[in-house]
Design an enzyme around this catalytic site. Structure first.
Site, PDB file in Angstrom:
ATOM      1  N   GLY A 139      19.463  40.252  45.045  1.00 49.21           N
ATOM      2  CA  GLY A 139      20.591  38.917  44.753  1.00 49.21           C
ATOM      3  C   GLY A 139      21.757  39.731  46.177  1.00 49.21           C
ATOM      4  N   ILE A 141      22.576  43.437  46.821  1.00 51.09           N
ATOM      5  CA  ILE A 141      21.308  44.545  47.450  1.00 51.09           C
ATOM      6  C   ILE A 141      21.187  44.142  48.769  1.00 51.09           C
ATOM      7  CG2 ILE A 141      20.146  46.408  47.132  1.00 51.09           C
ATOM      8  CD1 ILE A 141      19.708  45.607  43.954  1.00 51.09           C
ATOM      9  N   LYS A 210       9.012  37.871  45.796  1.00 57.21           N
ATOM     10  CA  LYS A 210      10.321  38.498  46.333  1.00 57.21           C
ATOM     11  C   LYS A 210       9.561  39.504  46.985  1.00 57.21           C
ATOM     12  CE  LYS A 210      14.316  37.964  43.035  1.00 57.21           C
ATOM     13  NZ  LYS A 210      15.126  37.391  41.716  1.00 57.21           N
TER      14      LYS A 210
END
Ligand code: HSE
Length: 440
Positions: A139, A141, A210
């Site tokens: 997100g 970061i 991710k």
């Protein structure tokens, strides 16, 4: 002071998808328009928002006149296409169409990048346009840009990430309130963290996507979601969480990408699984639905990136950062970094990972039992770091004891066969749990 008026003609921005993230992207594009124009050097003109159903009620910040169900035509009249619709299709076809038409693209679509990133990277490279995706991992970061650019002069050795907020919330609730997994998942659903079908989160698919993206960036090597060994949190019990705390650890779902060697071949190993993290490790303090990525690099040492990993506004922040970057490139000329895969390291099998285990056993409580268990570990060349036997009052029956054995690092395949051999001992009533230990 008024913002300086940019001389460059407006850049046309199309947004694909108007869910929680798309709405916040539109809000930022609208409410921050003059600052964004000053930062880019050209106004960003929102030319359309593609949705499945233009008649659905929406946040008033979205001008209904901009809504269209015709995403194909929209991407053809944009300089910058923002894809926040998710899923594989039609997102992939629309992005490829946008790229072929010369648009720069920004996407938050981790599943698409982890499954078919190379097709998109190749298309963007050929067309000479940017493909940015900061929002696809963790997100708000900033982690894609730091790994891709700030650490481009260093050698990353390991990435450990808490990259799924839902599972972190669930595990945190289990630890802090003693909930079992189902109760904690229900709370996460009630708060909107977990979907009605929480499979992608609790089975580790979201984290695996991710992990693949981070591993590709960190090791300059193509890693797809199919290369990631994956284990979710569904087998964890309230007892596992309790014992983690008793032995000085916190249970986290980790995405791990690291350099390794198997049969003399250097490569990378990428995996997602629950792990015991020592309470002293920075990742242990990541609570609730927060995300964090811990990076180890040869020259930089240890770095940690922390923040909100999901949600409309945090994700939109990362998307807009990318929009400003790619728009600047269009104004000033040039483009950002392309896919770096020169290292072409092999992806090593999960069994090649070196890890530590904590094994909990119920064993007969009589002389020589510990020696038998220790002999099995020694015969597999697995070294014991700590052994704890729980007091008799805590065991289910007086003639059984509970042992918690923590090992030093050993190859995963050696640890697995050790546990199988221990389970086969007459004196072992039950292997209660086997958890990996990371970050020590
Ligand atoms: N469902 C994810 C999470 C957010 O819980 O972190 C989107 O990747």
């Amino acid at each position: 002071m008024p913002s300086p008026v940019p001389a460059h003609p407006p850049l046309r921005v199309a947004v694909l998808g108007c869910g929680v993230v798309g709405t916040e992207v539109v809000r930022l594009l609208t409410t921050q328009a003059s600052d964004l124009a000053a930062r880019v050097g050209a106004p960003l003109e929102l030319v359309g928002v593609a949705v499945r159903d233009v008649d659905v009620a929406r946040d008033p910040v979205v001008d209904r006149a901009l809504l269209t169900a015709d995403a194909e035509s929209l991407v053809e009249r944009a300089d910058v296409v923002v894809e926040v619709m998710g899923g594989i299709e039609p997102a992939r076809s629309l992005l490829l169409r946008a790229i072929a038409g010369g648009a720069s693209v920004v996407t938050a679509n981790k599943a698409l990048l982890a499954q078919d990133g190379p097709t998109l990277y190749a298309a963007a490279d050929e067309a000479g346009v940017d493909l940015y995706f900061e929002a696809a991992v963790a997100g708000a970061i900033p982690i894609v840009r730091p790994v891709r650019e700030s650490l481009a002069g260093d050698r990353v050795t390991r990435v450990l990430g808490i990259v799924n907020g839902t599972t972190n919330y669930v595990l945190d609730k289990m630890a802090s309130e003693g909930l079992d997994l189902d109760q904690a998942v229900k709370e996460a659903q009630a708060l909107g963290y977990a979907e009605a079908d929480p499979t992608a989160d609790v089975e580790g698919y979201d984290a695996a996507a991710k992990a693949a993206i981070l591993a590709s960036l960190a090791f300059h090597t193509r890693v797809s979601i199919d290369d990631v060994s994956r284990e979710g949190i569904t087998s964890l019990t309230a007892d596992d969480v309790l014992w983690a705390e008793r032995t000085g650890y916190v249970l986290k779902l980790l995405a791990i990408a690291e350099r390794g060697t198997a049969d003399g071949v250097d490569g990378v190993q990428v995996r997602v699984h629950p792990a015991l993290v020592p309470v002293s490790h920075p990742l242990a303090g990541v609570r609730g639905a927060y995300n964090a990525v811990f990076v180890e690099a040869e020259a930089a040492g240890e770095l940690m990136f922390y923040g909100r990993g999901a949600g409309g506004e945090p994700t939109a922040s990362a998307v807009l950062g990318d929009v400003v970057s790619v728009a600047r490139h269009r104004v000033l000329g040039g483009k950002g970094p392309i896919e770096s895969r020169y290292a072409e390291l092999p992806v090593l099998p999960a069994a090649a990972a070196r890890t530590r285990y904590q094994v909990r056993l119920e064993v007969a409580d009589r002389p020589g039992v510990l020696a038998q268990v220790a002999t099995v570990l020694a015969s597999h060349d697995v070294s014991i770091e700590a052994v704890r036997q729980s007091p008799a009052s805590e065991t289910p029956e007086a003639d059984f004891a509970r042992l918690v054995i923590t090992t030093h690092a050993a190859p995963e395949h050696a640890l697995r066969s050790t546990v199988d051999a221990i389970a086969g001992l007459d004196v072992v009533r039950r292997v209660v749990s086997v958890l990996r230990v990371e970050g020590a």
